[in-house]
Design a protein around this motif. Structure first.
Motif, mmCIF file in Angstrom:
data_model
loop_
_atom_site.group_PDB
_atom_site.id
_atom_site.type_symbol
_atom_site.label_atom_id
_atom_site.label_comp_id
_atom_site.label_asym_id
_atom_site.label_seq_id
_atom_site.Cartn_x
_atom_site.Cartn_y
_atom_site.Cartn_z
ATOM 1 N N LEU A 188 1.083 -1.353 0.339
ATOM 2 C CA LEU A 188 0.085 -0.371 -0.214
ATOM 3 C C LEU A 188 0.612 1.048 -0.128
ATOM 4 N N ALA A 189 2.219 0.921 0.721
ATOM 5 C CA ALA A 189 2.799 2.612 0.972
ATOM 6 C C ALA A 189 3.055 2.142 -0.305
ATOM 7 N N ARG A 190 3.579 1.353 -1.964
ATOM 8 C CA ARG A 190 4.216 1.653 -2.623
ATOM 9 C C ARG A 190 2.974 2.396 -3.839
ATOM 10 N N VAL A 191 2.402 1.963 -3.611
ATOM 11 C CA VAL A 191 0.676 2.788 -3.945
ATOM 12 C C VAL A 191 1.116 3.934 -4.224
ATOM 13 N N ARG A 192 1.360 3.903 -2.476
ATOM 14 C CA ARG A 192 0.808 5.786 -2.420
ATOM 15 C C ARG A 192 2.169 6.359 -2.970
ATOM 16 N N GLU A 193 2.951 6.023 -3.457
ATOM 17 C CA GLU A 193 4.288 6.332 -3.530
ATOM 18 C C GLU A 193 5.391 6.649 -2.460
ATOM 19 N N GLU A 194 4.954 6.097 -1.323
ATOM 20 C CA GLU A 194 5.622 6.393 0.433
ATOM 21 C C GLU A 194 6.832 5.962 0.231
ATOM 22 N N TRP A 195 7.972 5.790 -0.596
ATOM 23 C CA TRP A 195 8.760 4.563 -0.907
ATOM 24 C C TRP A 195 10.120 4.420 0.662
ATOM 25 N N LYS A 196 9.957 5.239 1.242
ATOM 26 C CA LYS A 196 11.127 5.388 2.340
ATOM 27 C C LYS A 196 10.223 3.598 3.247
ATOM 28 N N LEU A 197 8.854 4.296 3.062
ATOM 29 C CA LEU A 197 8.124 3.856 4.157
ATOM 30 C C LEU A 197 7.858 1.772 3.621
ATOM 31 N N ALA A 198 7.484 2.349 2.037
ATOM 32 C CA ALA A 198 7.626 0.512 2.165
ATOM 33 C C ALA A 198 8.950 0.165 1.668
ATOM 34 N N GLU A 199 9.880 0.452 1.838
ATOM 35 C CA GLU A 199 11.206 -0.170 1.820
ATOM 36 C C GLU A 199 11.134 -0.889 3.798
ATOM 37 N N GLN A 200 10.722 0.460 4.150
ATOM 38 C CA GLN A 200 11.115 -0.092 5.663
ATOM 39 C C GLN A 200 10.083 -1.435 5.895
ATOM 40 N N TRP A 201 8.952 -1.369 5.416
ATOM 41 C CA TRP A 201 7.900 -2.279 6.179
ATOM 42 C C TRP A 201 8.175 -3.687 4.866
ATOM 43 N N GLN A 202 8.571 -3.579 3.829
ATOM 44 C CA GLN A 202 9.448 -4.686 3.189
ATOM 45 C C GLN A 202 10.201 -5.210 3.468
ATOM 46 N N SER A 203 10.830 -4.419 4.279
ATOM 47 C CA SER A 203 12.218 -4.922 4.992
ATOM 48 C C SER A 203 11.448 -6.024 5.812
ATOM 49 N N ALA A 204 11.048 -4.846 7.231
ATOM 50 C CA ALA A 204 9.720 -6.295 7.853
ATOM 51 C C ALA A 204 9.860 -7.495 8.117
ATOM 52 N N ALA A 205 8.981 -7.144 6.098
ATOM 53 C CA ALA A 205 8.292 -8.462 6.043
ATOM 54 C C ALA A 205 9.675 -9.379 5.662
ATOM 55 N N ASP A 206 10.378 -8.653 5.056
ATOM 56 C CA ASP A 206 11.452 -9.688 4.862
ATOM 57 C C ASP A 206 12.176 -10.176 6.046
ATOM 58 N N GLU A 207 12.029 -9.755 7.687
ATOM 59 C CA GLU A 207 12.817 -10.757 8.535
ATOM 60 C C GLU A 207 12.125 -10.901 8.910
ATOM 61 N N ILE A 208 10.684 -10.902 9.038
ATOM 62 C CA ILE A 208 9.280 -12.161 9.578
ATOM 63 C C ILE A 208 9.796 -13.342 8.897
ATOM 64 N N HIS A 209 9.189 -13.512 7.623
ATOM 65 C CA HIS A 209 9.240 -14.305 6.602
ATOM 66 C C HIS A 209 10.801 -15.046 6.942
ATOM 67 N N ALA A 210 11.669 -14.533 6.850
ATOM 68 C CA ALA A 210 13.020 -14.945 7.639
ATOM 69 C C ALA A 210 12.652 -16.142 8.808
ATOM 70 N N ASP A 211 12.270 -15.530 9.419
ATOM 71 C CA ASP A 211 12.190 -15.927 10.629
ATOM 72 C C ASP A 211 11.465 -17.782 10.774
ATOM 73 N N ILE A 212 10.091 -16.979 10.318
ATOM 74 C CA ILE A 212 9.339 -18.369 10.209
ATOM 75 C C ILE A 212 9.603 -19.064 9.035
ATOM 76 N N CYS A 213 9.888 -19.192 8.488
ATOM 77 C CA CYS A 213 11.087 -19.995 7.806
ATOM 78 C C CYS A 213 12.178 -20.790 8.536
#
Length: 189
Positions: A74-99
């Protein structure tokens, strides 16, 4: 910890279908994503609210990954690139932890970190697009739940003997569980 995922996925699906996000909703969504990211490492009692000690329930972690993933989209849709990058990084961290921590030797996602017990709430993983439906871990998890938690055509949320739920007797079947199983089976083909 599972509420944030349900909320953000619903809003994301709605925004995607309408091709827009109401401006009034965005501040609330940001707060929800941030709350999920603040708490994802915290043990909880899972979707079934078991009465035992708080644990690192895999489905709770997935439902904290969902707001980070959907929030980044949603942040990418809104063109809030810094926030999108921050949240994507967090999503990637959680994903890796779960896996890394939410899977057993069979290659099946388990109820909680360090356990071998199954949990029907893991059927949400393919529905939330945590991994591609042809991923062997997804397939193995859905099939294990279908085989090991299904009784008389209904699905147990978990096996009582494997989960400290603080209750006595047999666990009942939750009506929602077969409604997760059928689309999960469809997802994996």
């Amino acid at each position: 910890n599972d509420v944030w995922g349900a909320l953000l996925d619903s809003v994301y699906l709605n925004a995607r279908s309408r091709d827009r996000l109401d401006e009034r909703v965005w501040p609330m969504l940001r707060n929800q994503v941030e709350a999920a990211l603040q708490h994802w490492r915290t043990p909880d009692r899972g979707i079934w609210e078991v009465r035992g000690e708080p644990r690192h329930f895999t489905s709770s972690k997935v439902m904290c990954w969902v707001p980070a993933d959907r929030g980044a989209r949603l942040a990418r849709v809104r063109e809030e690139w810094k926030l999108a990058e921050q949240w994507q990084s967090a999503a990637d961290e959680i994903h890796a932890d779960i896996c890394a921590r939410g899977i057993d030797q069979r290659g099946v996602f388990v109820q909680r970190y360090g356990a071998t017990a199954l949990d029907a709430s893991l059927l949400l993983m393919p529905l939330m697009r945590f991994l591609p439906p042809d991923d062997q871990r997804m397939r193995a998890t859905v099939l294990a739940i279908a085989e090991e938690l299904t009784v008389d055509g209904l699905v147990l949320p978990y096996r009582v003997g494997e989960t400290d739920d603080g209750l006595h007797g047999e666990e009942g079947r939750f009506t929602i569980c077969p409604f997760w199983l059928v689309p999960a089976l469809r997802e994996i083909g």
